[in-house]
Design an enzyme around this catalytic site. Structure first.
Site, PDB file in Angstrom:
ATOM      1  N   SER A 149      22.341   7.636 -17.260  1.00 40.47           N
ATOM      2  CA  SER A 149      21.667   8.071 -16.045  1.00 40.47           C
ATOM      3  C   SER A 149      22.660   8.707 -15.084  1.00 40.47           C
ATOM      4  O   SER A 149      22.270   9.456 -14.184  1.00 40.47           O
ATOM      5  CB  SER A 149      20.973   6.884 -15.360  1.00 40.47           C
ATOM      6  OG  SER A 149      21.909   5.883 -14.998  1.00 40.47           O
ATOM      7  N   ASN A 150      23.950   8.420 -15.297  1.00 40.08           N
ATOM      8  CA  ASN A 150      25.002   9.001 -14.454  1.00 40.08           C
ATOM      9  C   ASN A 150      26.299   9.003 -15.256  1.00 40.08           C
ATOM     10  O   ASN A 150      26.710   7.954 -15.753  1.00 40.08           O
ATOM     11  CB  ASN A 150      25.163   8.175 -13.172  1.00 40.08           C
ATOM     12  CG  ASN A 150      25.992   8.873 -12.125  1.00 40.08           C
ATOM     13  OD1 ASN A 150      27.069   9.391 -12.403  1.00 40.08           O
ATOM     14  ND2 ASN A 150      25.503   8.887 -10.887  1.00 40.08           N
ATOM     15  N   LYS A 193      16.866  17.129  -4.693  1.00 40.86           N
ATOM     16  CA  LYS A 193      16.524  16.058  -5.641  1.00 40.86           C
ATOM     17  C   LYS A 193      15.157  15.508  -5.264  1.00 40.86           C
ATOM     18  O   LYS A 193      15.000  14.848  -4.231  1.00 40.86           O
ATOM     19  CB  LYS A 193      17.574  14.954  -5.618  1.00 40.86           C
ATOM     20  CG  LYS A 193      17.344  13.878  -6.680  1.00 40.86           C
ATOM     21  CD  LYS A 193      18.513  12.915  -6.742  1.00 40.86           C
ATOM     22  CE  LYS A 193      18.319  11.874  -7.840  1.00 40.86           C
ATOM     23  NZ  LYS A 193      18.248  12.478  -9.186  1.00 40.86           N
ATOM     24  N   THR A 230      20.201   6.604 -11.215  1.00 38.30           N
ATOM     25  CA  THR A 230      21.322   5.692 -11.002  1.00 38.30           C
ATOM     26  C   THR A 230      20.875   4.442 -10.261  1.00 38.30           C
ATOM     27  O   THR A 230      21.255   3.318 -10.606  1.00 38.30           O
ATOM     28  CB  THR A 230      22.436   6.405 -10.207  1.00 38.30           C
ATOM     29  OG1 THR A 230      22.887   7.529 -10.965  1.00 38.30           O
ATOM     30  CG2 THR A 230      23.609   5.480  -9.940  1.00 38.30           C
ATOM     31  N   GLY A 272      22.200  13.801 -20.003  1.00 35.08           N
ATOM     32  CA  GLY A 272      22.095  13.232 -18.666  1.00 35.08           C
ATOM     33  C   GLY A 272      20.770  13.559 -18.018  1.00 35.08           C
ATOM     34  O   GLY A 272      20.598  13.337 -16.821  1.00 35.08           O
ATOM     35  N   HIS A 315      20.568  11.265  -1.448  1.00 32.80           N
ATOM     36  CA  HIS A 315      20.880  12.468  -2.229  1.00 32.80           C
ATOM     37  C   HIS A 315      20.483  13.717  -1.450  1.00 32.80           C
ATOM     38  O   HIS A 315      19.799  13.646  -0.438  1.00 32.80           O
ATOM     39  CB  HIS A 315      20.160  12.454  -3.579  1.00 32.80           C
ATOM     40  CG  HIS A 315      20.777  11.534  -4.588  1.00 32.80           C
ATOM     41  ND1 HIS A 315      20.483  10.198  -4.644  1.00 32.80           N
ATOM     42  CD2 HIS A 315      21.701  11.769  -5.560  1.00 32.80           C
ATOM     43  CE1 HIS A 315      21.183   9.638  -5.620  1.00 32.80           C
ATOM     44  NE2 HIS A 315      21.926  10.566  -6.186  1.00 32.80           N
ATOM     45  N   THR A 347      16.993  13.037 -16.979  1.00 30.57           N
ATOM     46  CA  THR A 347      16.084  11.914 -16.770  1.00 30.57           C
ATOM     47  C   THR A 347      14.649  12.395 -16.901  1.00 30.57           C
ATOM     48  O   THR A 347      14.378  13.581 -16.980  1.00 30.57           O
ATOM     49  CB  THR A 347      16.308  11.288 -15.381  1.00 30.57           C
ATOM     50  OG1 THR A 347      16.133  12.303 -14.376  1.00 30.57           O
ATOM     51  CG2 THR A 347      17.703  10.720 -15.253  1.00 30.57           C
TER      52      THR A 347
END
Length: 233
Positions: free
Chosen positions: A96-97, A134, A141, A70, A130, A72
């Site tokens: 990606s999610n 982040k 996503t 997962g 988010h 990225t």
């Protein structure tokens, strides 16, 4: 099953909790590239960092350990990872999610884009929110959602942050304290707005999806997606 956690940050700790509650063992916990014996594990779950992810994934292929990723930021090497997986008869899922709900949302998004492609009076836009930790924007996503719209909707050819020119999907990215993740897609005309939204309430949904994917992948060979895990699409 014996799980290697490659990446032991907040997501790794959340995955550990879910895995233990489902009767699995954690045999490796590491945030470093290398320095571990992956052959101890039945399956690996990688939520590391971009400069370690590709090494971790390839190392799993070489030792015949199925791997879920997962992470990225390493996807320039994704095609090479797929090639190496096939060469080594490995097993691999990248997403990606991993949230089960988000992957259903992906399918809703594509179906809606397909229907809306015939309606020229609607303009599409996206917003993702988010937590402040982040740093990348837009989220992976959000990029997946935008690319899926582009694949189904002939009026759009690319996406941009905060840009609303013709043929471009504008994405607004917000960072707010203690928000696990919210993604909204609007189709707006002069007369109405159609909206679909997915709101995560905690990290647990992402962690559960990763463990479910690992359970599903064990004993298989090939390159798969969460659509295969959920049997959707």
């Amino acid at each position: 099953m014996k799980i290697a956690l490659l990446g032991y940050g907040k997501m790794g700790k959340a995955i550990e909790k879910i895995a233990l509650s489902r009767g699995h063992d954690i045999v490796i916990k590491t945030s470093d590239e290398g320095g571990y014996d992956i052959s101890q594990a039945d399956v690996a779950i990688d939520f590391s960092v971009p400069n370690a992810a590709f090494y971790n994934i390839v190392n799993c292929f070489k030792h015949n350990v199925p791997v879920i990723s997962g992470t990225t930021g390493w996807l320039q090497n994704y095609d090479k990872a797929v090639e190496l997986c096939k060469e080594n008869n490995g097993a691999f899922i990248y997403a990606s999610n991993f949230s089960l709900g988000v992957n259903i949302f992906f399918e809703l998004n594509k179906n809606l884009a397909r229907m809306m492609s015939q309606l020229r009076d609607y303009d599409v836009s996206m917003e993702e929110v988010h937590h402040t930790q982040k740093l990348d924007a837009p989220s992976g996503t959000a990029i997946t959602l935008a690319e899926d719209i582009i694949s189904e909707h002939a009026n759009y050819t690319e996406w941009k942050l905060e840009t609303g020119r013709e043929g471009i999907i504008p994405i607004t990215a917000k960072r707010i304290e203690n928000v696990p993740g919210t993604h909204s897609i609007d189709y707006k005309s002069e007369v109405d707005t159609i909206n679909i939204t997915h709101t995560a309430h905690s990290r647990q949904g992402f962690a559960l999806g990763a463990v479910v994917a690992a359970e599903w992948l064990l004993g298989k060979t090939g390159v798969f997606t969460m659509k295969d895990v959920l049997n959707i699409g």
